[in-house]
Enzyme design. Structure first.
Site, mmCIF file in Angstrom:
data_model
loop_
_atom_site.group_PDB
_atom_site.id
_atom_site.type_symbol
_atom_site.label_atom_id
_atom_site.label_comp_id
_atom_site.label_asym_id
_atom_site.label_seq_id
_atom_site.Cartn_x
_atom_site.Cartn_y
_atom_site.Cartn_z
ATOM 1 N N GLY A 84 -1.819 3.216 -2.639
ATOM 2 C CA GLY A 84 -2.430 1.888 -2.799
ATOM 3 C C GLY A 84 -3.906 2.026 -3.152
ATOM 4 N N LYS A 144 -6.684 -32.326 18.260
ATOM 5 C CA LYS A 144 -7.342 -31.228 17.540
ATOM 6 C C LYS A 144 -6.385 -30.828 16.415
ATOM 7 C CE LYS A 144 -9.481 -26.665 18.012
ATOM 8 N NZ LYS A 144 -9.093 -26.207 16.702
ATOM 9 N N THR A 173 -7.948 3.268 2.001
ATOM 10 C CA THR A 173 -6.927 2.241 2.230
ATOM 11 C C THR A 173 -7.581 0.988 2.801
ATOM 12 O OG1 THR A 173 -5.125 1.592 3.719
ATOM 13 C CG2 THR A 173 -6.359 3.520 4.370
ATOM 14 N N ILE A 174 -7.112 -0.161 2.335
ATOM 15 C CA ILE A 174 -7.683 -1.405 2.863
ATOM 16 C C ILE A 174 -7.161 -1.697 4.268
ATOM 17 C CG2 ILE A 174 -8.084 -2.448 0.594
ATOM 18 C CD1 ILE A 174 -5.595 -4.237 1.154
ATOM 19 N N ASP A 175 -6.132 -0.971 4.695
ATOM 20 C CA ASP A 175 -5.465 -1.315 5.961
ATOM 21 C C ASP A 175 -6.176 -0.790 7.214
ATOM 22 O OD1 ASP A 175 -3.455 -2.763 4.802
ATOM 23 O OD2 ASP A 175 -2.168 -1.019 4.503
ATOM 24 N N ARG A 232 2.302 5.760 -7.556
ATOM 25 C CA ARG A 232 3.199 6.386 -6.579
ATOM 26 C C ARG A 232 4.133 7.277 -7.392
ATOM 27 N NH1 ARG A 232 1.997 1.305 -3.904
ATOM 28 N NH2 ARG A 232 1.082 1.908 -1.921
ATOM 29 N N SER A 233 4.326 8.501 -6.935
ATOM 30 C CA SER A 233 5.122 9.445 -7.721
ATOM 31 C C SER A 233 6.365 9.874 -6.950
ATOM 32 C CB SER A 233 4.266 10.674 -8.054
ATOM 33 O OG SER A 233 5.093 11.737 -8.482
ATOM 34 N N ARG A 274 -5.643 -30.588 8.603
ATOM 35 C CA ARG A 274 -4.396 -29.865 8.336
ATOM 36 C C ARG A 274 -4.267 -28.587 9.158
ATOM 37 N NH1 ARG A 274 -4.377 -30.873 1.927
ATOM 38 N NH2 ARG A 274 -2.903 -32.590 1.991
ATOM 39 N N GLY A 307 -3.974 7.008 1.148
ATOM 40 C CA GLY A 307 -3.555 6.664 2.507
ATOM 41 C C GLY A 307 -2.706 7.766 3.119
ATOM 42 N N ASP A 308 -2.021 7.449 4.214
ATOM 43 C CA ASP A 308 -1.302 8.508 4.935
ATOM 44 C C ASP A 308 -0.150 9.092 4.127
ATOM 45 O OD1 ASP A 308 0.112 6.159 5.232
ATOM 46 O OD2 ASP A 308 0.720 6.562 7.300
ATOM 47 N N ASP A 352 -5.723 1.803 8.914
ATOM 48 C CA ASP A 352 -4.761 2.192 9.954
ATOM 49 C C ASP A 352 -4.664 3.706 10.113
ATOM 50 O OD1 ASP A 352 -3.657 2.546 7.483
ATOM 51 O OD2 ASP A 352 -1.650 1.903 8.058
ATOM 52 N N ARG A 371 -7.434 -6.621 -2.691
ATOM 53 C CA ARG A 371 -7.549 -5.217 -3.132
ATOM 54 C C ARG A 371 -8.667 -5.010 -4.149
ATOM 55 N NH1 ARG A 371 -4.031 -1.591 -1.489
ATOM 56 N NH2 ARG A 371 -1.960 -2.280 -0.864
ATOM 57 N N GLY A 394 -1.314 -6.469 5.026
ATOM 58 C CA GLY A 394 -1.096 -5.637 6.221
ATOM 59 C C GLY A 394 0.377 -5.606 6.558
ATOM 60 N N ARG A 395 1.098 -4.694 5.897
ATOM 61 C CA ARG A 395 2.545 -4.604 6.158
ATOM 62 C C ARG A 395 2.814 -3.982 7.516
ATOM 63 N NH1 ARG A 395 4.100 -3.858 0.592
ATOM 64 N NH2 ARG A 395 3.413 -1.705 0.744
HETATM 65 P P1 ADP Z 1 -0.523 5.720 0.489
HETATM 66 O O1 ADP Z 1 -1.186 7.017 0.204
HETATM 67 O O2 ADP Z 1 -1.370 4.556 0.082
HETATM 68 O O3 ADP Z 1 -0.013 5.641 1.912
HETATM 69 P P2 ADP Z 1 2.228 6.142 -0.473
HETATM 70 O O4 ADP Z 1 2.822 6.163 0.884
HETATM 71 O O5 ADP Z 1 2.932 5.360 -1.526
HETATM 72 O O6 ADP Z 1 0.728 5.595 -0.484
HETATM 73 O O7 ADP Z 1 2.096 7.664 -0.973
HETATM 74 C C1 ADP Z 1 1.542 7.981 -2.229
HETATM 75 C C2 ADP Z 1 2.268 9.135 -2.869
HETATM 76 O O8 ADP Z 1 2.142 10.301 -2.051
HETATM 77 C C3 ADP Z 1 3.767 8.948 -3.022
HETATM 78 O O9 ADP Z 1 4.105 8.188 -4.154
HETATM 79 C C4 ADP Z 1 4.224 10.389 -3.191
HETATM 80 O O10 ADP Z 1 4.001 10.850 -4.506
HETATM 81 C C5 ADP Z 1 3.284 11.126 -2.236
HETATM 82 N N1 ADP Z 1 3.980 11.322 -0.953
HETATM 83 C C6 ADP Z 1 4.072 10.474 0.094
HETATM 84 N N2 ADP Z 1 4.822 10.977 1.099
HETATM 85 C C7 ADP Z 1 5.229 12.206 0.662
HETATM 86 C C8 ADP Z 1 6.057 13.239 1.210
HETATM 87 N N3 ADP Z 1 6.626 13.119 2.412
HETATM 88 N N4 ADP Z 1 6.270 14.334 0.463
HETATM 89 C C9 ADP Z 1 5.723 14.480 -0.753
HETATM 90 N N5 ADP Z 1 4.941 13.546 -1.337
HETATM 91 C C10 ADP Z 1 4.698 12.418 -0.653
#
Ligand code: ADP
Length: 349
Positions: free
Chosen positions: A37, A240, A152-154, A98-99, A189, A128-129, A156, A282, A197-198
């Site tokens: 993200g 109120k 990350t904007i979250d 995202r890959s 209203r 992010g994580d 977290d 974002r 924030g999912r």
């Molecule tokens: P964020 O970094 O914002 O949390 P994502 O969770 O979509 O976003 O992760 C971003 C990218 O990191 C994924 O599209 C993927 O390419 C890679 N990734 C995430 N988790 C894994 C994993 N367990 N193994 C390998 N690559 C990962």
């Protein structure tokens, strides 16, 4: 060259003193990418990595669209000018993606080939994580040190008081909610504002407190619908009529529309409206705070690679740099302190 020699002298660390995540191997060519993200301030972090790397005599490469660019060989040499005039821009000049392929060993092997043919021997991953999870796997398999910056904007991610982009996102939310309160007030209203924030309620919590929201619903706590209805009924009785409910999109009852449907059913006379803030949170020019932390973290990411402090996430805790092994950054989520909930309850009464 002189820079590198000076540097090696200054940062020479004895092998027996090295903690687990440290290494004597020295990097000379580094890659930087933004992944997952997007968040405002990523550009400021890229700028800091590039300029600090060049300052220390390293070759710096930009990798487009996160891990996708690594696999598809979309990698280019960066110089100081490549990052001119970007500190104030939202989004990311390196794009993000995202890959799916990176989840597979074959995808990661392809990515490694593309790095090694250029001699890239260190990576800075801003994301992010999920992105850190990918980085951790990659560095385990191929012995390429990876440094994570929490983008990350979250907010977290454990181990840092700040994440790049949170401050901008929450300020965008505050500005929008203030405007909504004006119109809510004019019409008496009940407004339900859904913020991003999912899995994390930080944007809802901070923007809700800062705008004086009467109720804040977040995924980290159980939402007591009966208590919410009772408090709205009581407020209706004492005329109120203006109420602002801020809900994180990942609350267990759902986002703004779902909460509104429940309220409408139970309180049919309430004049209820929903506003979903969505992706405006974002974008936009990063705040001063986001630019500062991104610059500081980007600078320290390169310092980590130069001093052999590998596979860590660079955070800021109590205004000091904090380095936590990527493994821990992946496992731990930042917890919301009980204190906040007390503050919400007392101030919104
Ligand atoms: P964020 O970094 O914002 O949390 P994502 O969770 O979509 O976003 O992760 C971003 C990218 O990191 C994924 O599209 C993927 O390419 C890679 N990734 C995430 N988790 C894994 C994993 N367990 N193994 C390998 N690559 C990962």
């Amino acid at each position: 060259m002189i820079h590198i020699l000076l540097y090696l002298n200054t940062y020479c660390i004895k092998k027996e003193e090295l903690p687990k995540e440290m290494s004597e191997k020295k990097v000379t060519k580094i890659g930087v990418l933004t992944s997952g993200g997007d968040s405002p301030g990523m550009n400021a972090a890229v700028r800091a990595v590039v300029r600090t790397g060049i300052y220390h005599g390293l070759e710096v490469y930009g990798i487009m669209r996160g891990y996708s660019g690594m696999i598809e060989d979309d990698i280019f040499r960066m110089d100081s000018r490549s990052v001119a005039n970007i500190i104030q821009r939202g989004g990311t000049i390196l794009k993000t993606a995202r890959s799916k392929e990176f989840f597979e060993p074959e995808g990661r092997a392809k990515a490694y080939q593309n790095l090694s043919k250029r001699g890239i021997d260190g990576l800075v991953i801003i994301g992010g994580d999920g992105s850190f999870r990918g980085a951790q796997k990659f560095s385990n398999e191929f012995d390429i040190p990876c440094i994570g910056l929490p983008g990350t904007i979250d907010k977290d991610i454990a181990g840092s008081d700040f994440t790049i982009g949170f401050d901008t996102a929450v300020n965008t939310a505050v500005e929008a909610i203030d405007k909504i309160r004006d119109t809510a007030d004019a019409h008496d209203r009940l407004f339900i504002v859904e913020v991003m924030g999912r899995d994390a309620g930080y944007i809802a919590l901070h923007s809700g407190i800062a705008t004086g929201a009467e109720n804040i619903l977040i995924p980290e706590t159980k939402t007591d619908i009966e208590e919410l209805i009772a408090s709205l009924t009581e407020k209706e009785k004492r005329r109120k009529l203006v109420n602002l409910i801020v809900v994180a999109e990942g609350d267990e009852f759902g986002g703004g529309n779902e909460i509104a449907a429940i309220i409408k059913k139970r309180l049919p006379n309430a004049d209820t409206r929903v506003c979903i803030l969505g992706h405006i949170q974002r974008g936009g020019s990063p705040t001063c705070l986001d630019r500062l932390i991104a610059s500081r973290m980007g600078y320290h990411a390169v310092e980590c690679l130069l001093t052999g402090r590998y596979n860590v996430m660079v955070g800021i805790l109590n205004n000091k740099m904090n380095y936590i092994p990527l493994n821990n950054a992946i496992k731990a989520k930042q917890k919301i302190s009980e204190d906040w909930f007390k503050i919400v309850k007392i101030l919104a009464s």
